[in-house]
Structures are given as structure tokens and as C-alpha cells.
Scaffold this motif. Sequence first.
Motif, PDB file in Angstrom:
ATOM      1  N   ALA A 141     145.064   6.685  38.586  1.00 27.54           N
ATOM      2  CA  ALA A 141     146.004   5.986  37.992  1.00 27.54           C
ATOM      3  C   ALA A 141     145.085   5.169  37.189  1.00 27.54           C
ATOM      4  CB  ALA A 141     147.345   5.052  39.362  1.00 27.54           C
ATOM      5  N   GLN A 142     145.836   4.499  35.979  1.00 28.03           N
ATOM      6  CA  GLN A 142     145.183   3.800  35.367  1.00 28.03           C
ATOM      7  C   GLN A 142     146.050   3.133  34.597  1.00 28.03           C
ATOM      8  OE1 GLN A 142     141.059   3.560  34.766  1.00 28.03           O
ATOM      9  NE2 GLN A 142     141.967   1.652  33.855  1.00 28.03           N
ATOM     10  N   LEU A 143     145.770   1.505  34.156  1.00 28.04           N
ATOM     11  CA  LEU A 143     147.209   0.925  33.457  1.00 28.04           C
ATOM     12  C   LEU A 143     145.582  -0.165  32.498  1.00 28.04           C
ATOM     13  CD1 LEU A 143     149.788  -0.643  33.000  1.00 28.04           C
ATOM     14  CD2 LEU A 143     149.360  -2.002  34.808  1.00 28.04           C
ATOM     15  N   ARG A 144     146.032  -0.168  31.447  1.00 26.66           N
ATOM     16  CA  ARG A 144     145.754  -1.174  30.155  1.00 26.66           C
ATOM     17  C   ARG A 144     146.680  -1.407  29.230  1.00 26.66           C
ATOM     18  NH1 ARG A 144     140.953   3.769  29.649  1.00 26.66           N
ATOM     19  NH2 ARG A 144     140.088   2.916  30.734  1.00 26.66           N
ATOM     20  N   TYR A 145     146.130  -3.126  29.367  1.00 25.47           N
ATOM     21  CA  TYR A 145     146.862  -3.426  28.380  1.00 25.47           C
ATOM     22  C   TYR A 145     146.328  -4.205  27.102  1.00 25.47           C
ATOM     23  CZ  TYR A 145     149.836  -7.406  26.419  1.00 25.47           C
ATOM     24  OH  TYR A 145     150.186  -9.025  25.544  1.00 25.47           O
ATOM     25  N   THR A 146     146.468  -4.635  26.552  1.00 25.34           N
ATOM     26  CA  THR A 146     145.599  -4.921  25.706  1.00 25.34           C
ATOM     27  C   THR A 146     146.510  -6.192  23.475  1.00 25.34           C
ATOM     28  OG1 THR A 146     143.739  -3.437  25.176  1.00 25.34           O
ATOM     29  CG2 THR A 146     143.834  -5.110  23.043  1.00 25.34           C
ATOM     30  N   TRP A 147     146.207  -6.859  23.998  1.00 25.16           N
ATOM     31  CA  TRP A 147     146.781  -8.393  23.457  1.00 25.16           C
ATOM     32  C   TRP A 147     145.480  -8.544  22.399  1.00 25.16           C
ATOM     33  CZ3 TRP A 147     144.738 -12.411  20.983  1.00 25.16           C
ATOM     34  CH2 TRP A 147     145.708 -12.995  19.901  1.00 25.16           C
TER      35      TRP A 147
END
Length: 759
Positions: free
Chosen positions: A621-627
Motif C-alpha cells: 500500500a502507498q498513500l501520498r498527499y501533496t498540497w
Amino acid sequence: MVGEKALRIVGVALAALLTAGAAENPRSAILGTVIDAQSRQPVAEVVVTASLSAQGGERIAVTQPDGRYRIPDLPPGDYALRFERELFEPYSLPLSVSEGRTLRVNVELQPTEPGEAVGLFCGGPTVDTSSSTLRFIQWREDVSRVPVSRPTKWAGAMRTSDSLAEWVPGTVDSVDGRSFSGATPFENEYLLDGLSTRDPTTGRNLLPLSQELVSDISVLTGGYMPEYGRTTGGIIDLEPVVISNELHGEVFANWAPGALEGAWRPATGPRPALSSDGALRHLGDFGGTLGGPLLKDRLWFFAGIVPALSRVEQDAGFMDQRSLQALARLTYALKHRHWTSLTVVTTPALMRGMEGAQAPRAVDSDTVMTVLAYNAMVLDGRVTLDAKASWLGHDVTRLSPVAPASVDTDRFQAKTQASYWLKALGHHALETGLELEHVVQRPSQVADITSSNLSGFVQDRWTLNDRLTLNGGLRYDAQFLDADVRGNMTHHQLSPRVGLVFDPGGNGRMKLFAHAAKYQGMVPLGLLTPDARIASRLGPTSSSEFIAGAEHELSLFAKAGVTYTRRRLDDALATIADDGAGGFLIVNPGAGPAASLPKATRTYDAVTVELGRSFWDGWQAQLRYTWSWLHGNYAGPFGTDGGRPLSQSRLLAADRPHVFKAFASKEFTLTRKLTLNAGLAYLGAAGAPREAASTRTPWVHTIDAQLSARYDTDDQHIVTLRIDAFNVLNAQTTLREETLLPLQYQTPRQLRLGVRYSF
């Protein structure tokens, strides 16, 4: 160049051979990196042996110059893994391999003289406590468990390695290509075996190789050390297939039939003649690879061929694309610690379509690249020497009943690099290099354009102790342009870069890092039109960057990180009317002849948070969030505005303040030979700013799914069937607008089927 007739034959063969099924399910494998426990540098020529305890069989691999190795096609069982090389203590460990599992084993070998203890990390994500570079490695074994490389009707059917960069944080797709850290797609760098494949005319990739022809792809989005070339965007670095002393190969086919495509919404605004909105008829690729030893432990080979074709409906007919990629590589061990390799790649392609109801459009292209490389380790392994030379030829012809046009480009590159490891107040990894490049472009009915680049760098990775590492260096670049009567340019740039990495525990499980750098680009030859001249004291595109962040290994199989990136445009290129001589003048906005123009500005600020779990107990699994926030007055050197800055700063078209990227997969073992895998991926992004910059287009949500089945035979052959579903919910959100009229919607739901046989 492969002619149209030959490509039609390939198309007929593809239609006859491709049936149901799609597959890129990973085989059982052991892979990793071997480094020196004292210098913290990669160790080449390590013999890695995996011995199956129950059957007594052995599989052998040899580490590459970057320390990486890979042992594929492993049956399940208990293994003894052994690492051996002169001047290092041998190391071995027991290991259990389950069906379809890929284990990552990174080892630190202890030199024979007294020193530090040997360390081992097995199976999970590693924290690179010696580097401040934002590097994301996409291994084929990792990405094959989730739906990737969505079919793109306007780009052809080839499942390119570049498409894997979609899942890297800080990347945004636009109509012109992929943007990294706010830069335009024309500013990116593309490398194959360390040498540039970027088009000197537009900045695009001339060799977007199929995933089948490379072992992995490295995507660098920031914190580049001086060894990396001229770029103010991102870097995509392709690694050729790793050699092995075992004969191995694959035969595969992938097919996306138009009959299974969801309904598409035609754009109501003005559309390009060759639009992606047309209904899909078919799209797919097939081929095979084969590699192994010609002389065991002495001479190895790899060869692969991948044809691809697609057909998309247009208002006045069809848009057809045919392409073929072929790669051959020989690697020869001259003697102990001396290696040489020869790589040849060719990628002929053609496109046929309509520009309106009456005007046909035809484009033929061919790109050929040859690379000769030499690597050696001397002075008891303390010095590594690398030398590479290449020729890249690119021919493109646009056929037209009125005025056919063609451009032939020849690029010659030579690169040498030396690394030296020593002890002095800690450990130093000193590197220096020299690069030469000469490009000759021959547009039809126009004078030749030549460009020569000279580059050099020095850098040091200084590990003071287990907790603190300093990275720093300086790069020099000079571009010499000779465009006949258009003027000459000789410009010299210096690019300092420095980074700091701190490991609080001194155990390689956490790092705090920061990096500051100056990046220099190059003048694209596409600006040198027949009516354009070069202004005096012209400088190429340049930018400054600062990054800071932290990474922490939560457990053996999980890692979390947060990164802040700020990238600011310093100088840019534009074209203005040349009142004195007529035509156009290439200038730096806000300086010299263009002092009356506003200075070009572009600033990118971003914070990325990521959480990942490597393959364990069947899960990945992988989760990436970019603001992010991208604003300025400059959108790039090409376009109707000629790159001239706007009168005031505003949100730029590539600004996406919120981007979510997530995927997960689970493997289910049904029997000893049969395994199922289910994968799910989500990509969500805020819409693009509208012209007034006060509102945005709607959010874009895309959900993709994958289901595959793998069957392992008793003789270690593997058959895999796979189905990928892209845009499962058939979302049709607006992607682009012009004067509030939709130009483009999301690509509708597509299914890709295929089959793979590995041996």
C-alpha cells in the motif's frame, strides 16, 4: 526506418496474436543493493548466490556498478543467500521465499581490514540516510501489482516507463506533458544508462521506452547533486535490464478493445484536429524479451522487441498509430573489475490521421541510440571509473500534399566520471566528471543548427559519523549555439548545490534533511525558427530550489515521510518582435533588449506527506498527499504568446492545490501453484484555475482496479492472466476549458486485457 508496409504487417500480426488476458504479475525474486559498510558506497562485482536448500539448485547474480542485483524466477522454498567479493568478508543468511513474493535484501559488506560491523536490512523500505535527493524508484515487481500506465489514445499504445512517474509526488499531468515541481514539461531531463535522451528541440523524451525493456525507473523531483545534468524540471532515469547467469525470458500481449470502452462526452468547445476525445477502436502491444549468459560469468546478452498499435475515431476518419521498439545489449567482463557493454535501441513509428475533413496528416519518425560503456574499479576498489559514449539519431517527417517537412537530428555524447573513497575526519565519497555533447539539427529547406555543451562537476558526500552527512558540490555548464545568421551564444553557468542529512538514532531508520541548489537549463533549439535571432548576453532558463523533510521507518515494512519544496524561477526565455531586423528576437524578459517587459516569475511551494507499506503478508500500500501553490506570470517559452510574461502574477494552469495518490494490493494464495492478486488505485486532484483565477474546474477523481491470476508450473515457468480497469466509475469530469467551454473530458472507462508467459 521501418516503413509503413512493415508496420502494417506488424499490425496484422498483432491483431492475429492478441487474444484475451493482460498480465504483468511479478515473479518470485530477491533483489537489493550491496554497499561498503565503511564508505557507504555501492559495491560492484559482488557474486550473489541463492542456494535452494531442499533441491540443491543455485541461482547467481552479479551486482552492477550501482551495487544493485536481482535474482528472478525463484521457486518457493528455503534459501541460503551468500555475498562474496575480494577484499570483503563473505556474508550469508538464511531466507524463506513464498510464492510470488519479491524480497528486498540490502547488505553492507565489511572490508577485510578491521572496521565497522556488517549491517543487513531485509524485505522492507529503506531510509537513505546519506542522501538529500528526492528519488523515487519504481521497481517492476512493485508496480505490477496495481493498475498503472493507463491507455493514452493520443500517445499511442506503448506502455512506456515514463508513465510510472504519474504516482510520484509533485507531478501533475497537463496537455503538454508531465510537470515536476511546477516546471513546464519542456524542462525535464530523460536519461537512459546515464545519458540524455531529451529532444534538444522541444525538451520531450525521444526514447520513452517500454516497461518491458528496463529493470526499473528512477524519478528525481528535487535535491539533485551536481552529477545530474542541465535541467530545471524533473529527471526520469531508466536502468537497463540487470544481467543474470540464468537464461530467462518473457512473451506478453496487452490489448484494450474499443468495444469495452465507456461512453465518452464530446467537447463542446474548439478541439484540436487530432483530439483524444475520439472513440477508441483498439489499442495494444505485444512482444518478448530474452536474456542470459553467452559465456558464463563472462559475456551476457539481453534482447527485446515490443510492437504496438492503436486506432481512434476522428471526426473525418481515424487516427492510426504504429510503433516498434527493439533493444539489444551485450555486457562483457574484460577481466576482474573491468566491464564493458554495448546497447542499441531503435524505435520507428508512424501516425496517420485527418486534420479536418479534407487534409490528411501523416508523420513518420525513427529514433536510434547506441551506447558504449566501460566501468572499472582500481586501487583496491577505492576508485571507480566510468566512461560512456553514444550517438542518437532522430528523424521525423511530416508528410503533406502541399509542403512535406522533415527534421534530422544527430546527437553525440561523451561522459566520464571518477569516484574516490577515502577516510579523513569521517568518510568521503568524492566524485568528478566531464561531459561533452554536440547536436546537429537539419531542418528541411533551412540552414543547419548546431549546439555544443561542455559540462563538468565536482562533489563530495562527507559522512562525518553515523548521524551526520554533508552533500555538496559545484557544476559548470556552457552551451555554444551556432545558428548561421541567427546569431551565436556562448554562455557559462555555475550551479552550487549543498545538502545536510541528520540521522538522530544513528541506525538508518530516520533522517532529517535539507537541500539548497541552483539549476541551469538549456536553450531549446525549437526557438531558433528561420525568422528568430539570439539576443546578446542571452542566458538559459534557471531556477533556485530549497527542500527540507523527514523520513522515518515505522516498522520493517512501513515508512512515513514529509517534505517541503520551494522552487523559484530565476531566468526565462521569450521571443519578442525584432524592430531592427524584422522577425523575432530571443530574449530574457526584464533584461537587455527586453528590459521593458516584466521579469518572468514562477514560484512553487509544496508540502508532501506519504505513508507506505511494502509487500508483506500479501499486502502492499502507498498513500501520498501533496498540497501545493504555483503562481507567477510565466507559462513557458512555447505558445502563441512566445513566452512573454503576463502583466501581473496569477495562479498558473498547472496549479493543483490538492493531489491525492493512493494504491493498495493484496495477494491470495489459492493453491501451491495458483495465486490471485487484486489491486486498487485512486488519483484525486483539485481542478485547474479558470481564466479569472477566482474559480476552478471540478475536482478530478479516478479509480482504477486490477485482477490477475498467476499459475506456476513445476519446471518454474509462469503463466499470468490480467485485467486492468481504468476509470472504473466512468467519470467524465472536465479537464480543460477555454472561455468556459469544455475542451477535454476525462478518458472514459477502459479495460486492458493480456497474457504473459515467463521462463
